[in-house]
Motif scaffolding. Sequence first.
Motif, mmCIF file in Angstrom:
data_model
loop_
_atom_site.group_PDB
_atom_site.id
_atom_site.type_symbol
_atom_site.label_atom_id
_atom_site.label_comp_id
_atom_site.label_asym_id
_atom_site.label_seq_id
_atom_site.Cartn_x
_atom_site.Cartn_y
_atom_site.Cartn_z
ATOM 1 N N SER A 130 0.837 -1.202 0.000
ATOM 2 C CA SER A 130 0.000 0.000 0.000
ATOM 3 C C SER A 130 0.872 1.253 0.000
ATOM 4 O O SER A 130 0.590 2.217 -0.715
ATOM 5 N N ALA A 131 1.944 1.237 0.777
ATOM 6 C CA ALA A 131 2.855 2.381 0.817
ATOM 7 C C ALA A 131 3.555 2.565 -0.529
ATOM 8 O O ALA A 131 3.719 3.695 -1.001
ATOM 9 N N VAL A 132 3.958 1.469 -1.156
ATOM 10 C CA VAL A 132 4.608 1.548 -2.470
ATOM 11 C C VAL A 132 3.642 2.131 -3.489
ATOM 12 O O VAL A 132 4.014 2.971 -4.319
ATOM 13 N N ILE A 133 2.377 1.718 -3.414
ATOM 14 C CA ILE A 133 1.367 2.238 -4.341
ATOM 15 C C ILE A 133 1.189 3.739 -4.145
ATOM 16 O O ILE A 133 1.092 4.491 -5.118
ATOM 17 N N GLU A 134 1.163 4.183 -2.908
ATOM 18 C CA GLU A 134 1.032 5.623 -2.624
ATOM 19 C C GLU A 134 2.203 6.405 -3.222
ATOM 20 O O GLU A 134 2.012 7.442 -3.853
ATOM 21 N N VAL A 135 3.409 5.891 -3.026
ATOM 22 C CA VAL A 135 4.604 6.572 -3.551
ATOM 23 C C VAL A 135 4.574 6.592 -5.077
ATOM 24 O O VAL A 135 4.870 7.612 -5.697
ATOM 25 N N LEU A 136 4.184 5.470 -5.677
ATOM 26 C CA LEU A 136 4.094 5.423 -7.141
ATOM 27 C C LEU A 136 3.086 6.437 -7.664
ATOM 28 O O LEU A 136 3.341 7.114 -8.659
ATOM 29 N N GLY A 137 1.954 6.542 -6.996
ATOM 30 C CA GLY A 137 0.942 7.512 -7.402
ATOM 31 C C GLY A 137 1.473 8.931 -7.376
ATOM 32 O O GLY A 137 1.182 9.735 -8.265
ATOM 33 N N GLU A 138 2.271 9.238 -6.370
ATOM 34 C CA GLU A 138 2.870 10.570 -6.273
ATOM 35 C C GLU A 138 3.936 10.779 -7.349
ATOM 36 O O GLU A 138 4.051 11.868 -7.919
ATOM 37 N N LYS A 139 4.712 9.734 -7.646
ATOM 38 C CA LYS A 139 5.779 9.847 -8.650
ATOM 39 C C LYS A 139 5.217 10.138 -10.038
ATOM 40 O O LYS A 139 5.883 10.753 -10.853
ATOM 41 N N LEU A 140 4.008 9.662 -10.292
ATOM 42 C CA LEU A 140 3.431 9.831 -11.630
ATOM 43 C C LEU A 140 3.213 11.284 -12.003
ATOM 44 O O LEU A 140 3.059 11.607 -13.176
ATOM 45 N N THR B 1 5.358 13.786 -10.951
ATOM 46 C CA THR B 1 6.593 14.564 -10.785
ATOM 47 C C THR B 1 7.037 15.131 -12.132
ATOM 48 O O THR B 1 6.740 14.569 -13.187
ATOM 49 N N PRO B 2 7.760 16.249 -12.095
ATOM 50 C CA PRO B 2 8.250 16.847 -13.341
ATOM 51 C C PRO B 2 9.137 15.886 -14.144
ATOM 52 O O PRO B 2 9.128 15.927 -15.370
ATOM 53 N N GLU B 3 9.883 15.019 -13.452
ATOM 54 C CA GLU B 3 10.756 14.082 -14.153
ATOM 55 C C GLU B 3 9.945 13.119 -15.020
ATOM 56 O O GLU B 3 10.254 12.912 -16.192
ATOM 57 N N ILE B 4 8.907 12.542 -14.429
ATOM 58 C CA ILE B 4 8.093 11.567 -15.158
ATOM 59 C C ILE B 4 7.315 12.259 -16.271
ATOM 60 O O ILE B 4 7.301 11.803 -17.423
ATOM 61 N N LEU B 5 6.683 13.376 -15.941
ATOM 62 C CA LEU B 5 5.913 14.103 -16.960
ATOM 63 C C LEU B 5 6.822 14.594 -18.080
ATOM 64 O O LEU B 5 6.474 14.514 -19.260
ATOM 65 N N GLY B 6 8.007 15.088 -17.713
ATOM 66 C CA GLY B 6 8.965 15.562 -18.702
ATOM 67 C C GLY B 6 9.462 14.440 -19.605
ATOM 68 O O GLY B 6 9.631 14.630 -20.809
ATOM 69 N N SER C 2 9.019 14.625 -23.510
ATOM 70 C CA SER C 2 10.202 14.679 -24.370
ATOM 71 C C SER C 2 10.305 13.476 -25.303
ATOM 72 O O SER C 2 10.894 13.572 -26.373
ATOM 73 N N HIS C 3 9.741 12.359 -24.924
ATOM 74 C CA HIS C 3 9.780 11.172 -25.775
ATOM 75 C C HIS C 3 8.471 10.972 -26.549
ATOM 76 O O HIS C 3 8.269 9.941 -27.168
ATOM 77 N N LYS C 4 7.615 11.997 -26.475
ATOM 78 C CA LYS C 4 6.332 11.978 -27.192
ATOM 79 C C LYS C 4 5.536 10.709 -26.897
ATOM 80 O O LYS C 4 4.986 10.068 -27.797
ATOM 81 N N LEU C 5 5.500 10.349 -25.608
ATOM 82 C CA LEU C 5 4.735 9.187 -25.172
ATOM 83 C C LEU C 5 3.335 9.621 -24.778
ATOM 84 O O LEU C 5 3.107 10.778 -24.421
ATOM 85 N N ASN C 6 2.415 8.704 -24.823
ATOM 86 C CA ASN C 6 1.022 8.975 -24.501
ATOM 87 C C ASN C 6 0.879 9.184 -22.992
ATOM 88 O O ASN C 6 0.909 8.223 -22.224
ATOM 89 N N ASP C 7 0.718 10.437 -22.567
ATOM 90 C CA ASP C 7 0.603 10.700 -21.128
ATOM 91 C C ASP C 7 -0.743 10.255 -20.575
ATOM 92 O O ASP C 7 -0.946 10.248 -19.366
ATOM 93 N N GLY C 8 -1.666 9.860 -21.437
ATOM 94 C CA GLY C 8 -2.919 9.270 -20.970
ATOM 95 C C GLY C 8 -2.666 7.959 -20.242
ATOM 96 O O GLY C 8 -3.442 7.552 -19.373
ATOM 97 N N LEU C 9 -1.548 7.303 -20.595
ATOM 98 C CA LEU C 9 -1.179 6.069 -19.906
ATOM 99 C C LEU C 9 -0.879 6.330 -18.430
ATOM 100 O O LEU C 9 -1.142 5.488 -17.579
ATOM 101 N N LEU C 10 -0.328 7.503 -18.145
ATOM 102 C CA LEU C 10 -0.062 7.849 -16.744
ATOM 103 C C LEU C 10 -1.360 7.948 -15.957
ATOM 104 O O LEU C 10 -1.444 7.476 -14.824
#
Length: 135
Positions: free
Chosen positions: A12-22, A24-29, A33-41
């Motif tokens: 549950s804690a890992v899931i919470e952290v993953l949800g927050e990471k999604l 972050t500027p690093e993940i969104l960037g 930058s790789h023109k990936l479908n951000d709808g997947l996020l």
Amino acid sequence: MAVEYIGGSILSAVIEVLGEKLTTPEILGFFKSHKLNDGLLGKLKEALNTLNGLLDDAEEKQITKPAVQRWLNDARHAVYEAEDLMEVIEYEHLRSKDIKAASRRVKNLVRNLFPILNPANKRMKEIEAELQKIY
């Protein structure tokens, strides 16, 4: 039983952290930058929220229902895979920034060592030549 419950708490804690990471500027960037479908996020975040909501019930039912235990093991594996993937994306984003910064430093060094290669200097030489033609 206690060990499985602790495992669920960790998951549950890992899931919470993953949800927050999604978000972050690093993940969104990285996605941008790789023109990936951000709808997947968004879909991944939704799946993580759903999974987190089902965890408590699944933790209790896994004791008496082997199918739930198998599902929970599959869910754990998927969450840990997603966590690994986010770490790879964060690493690639940071590596990309380092490469860009190093590239800028090299360009600046070359421009300082060889001013004639500087595009601004080339343009100034062209302007100077044209001014000399006028006079």
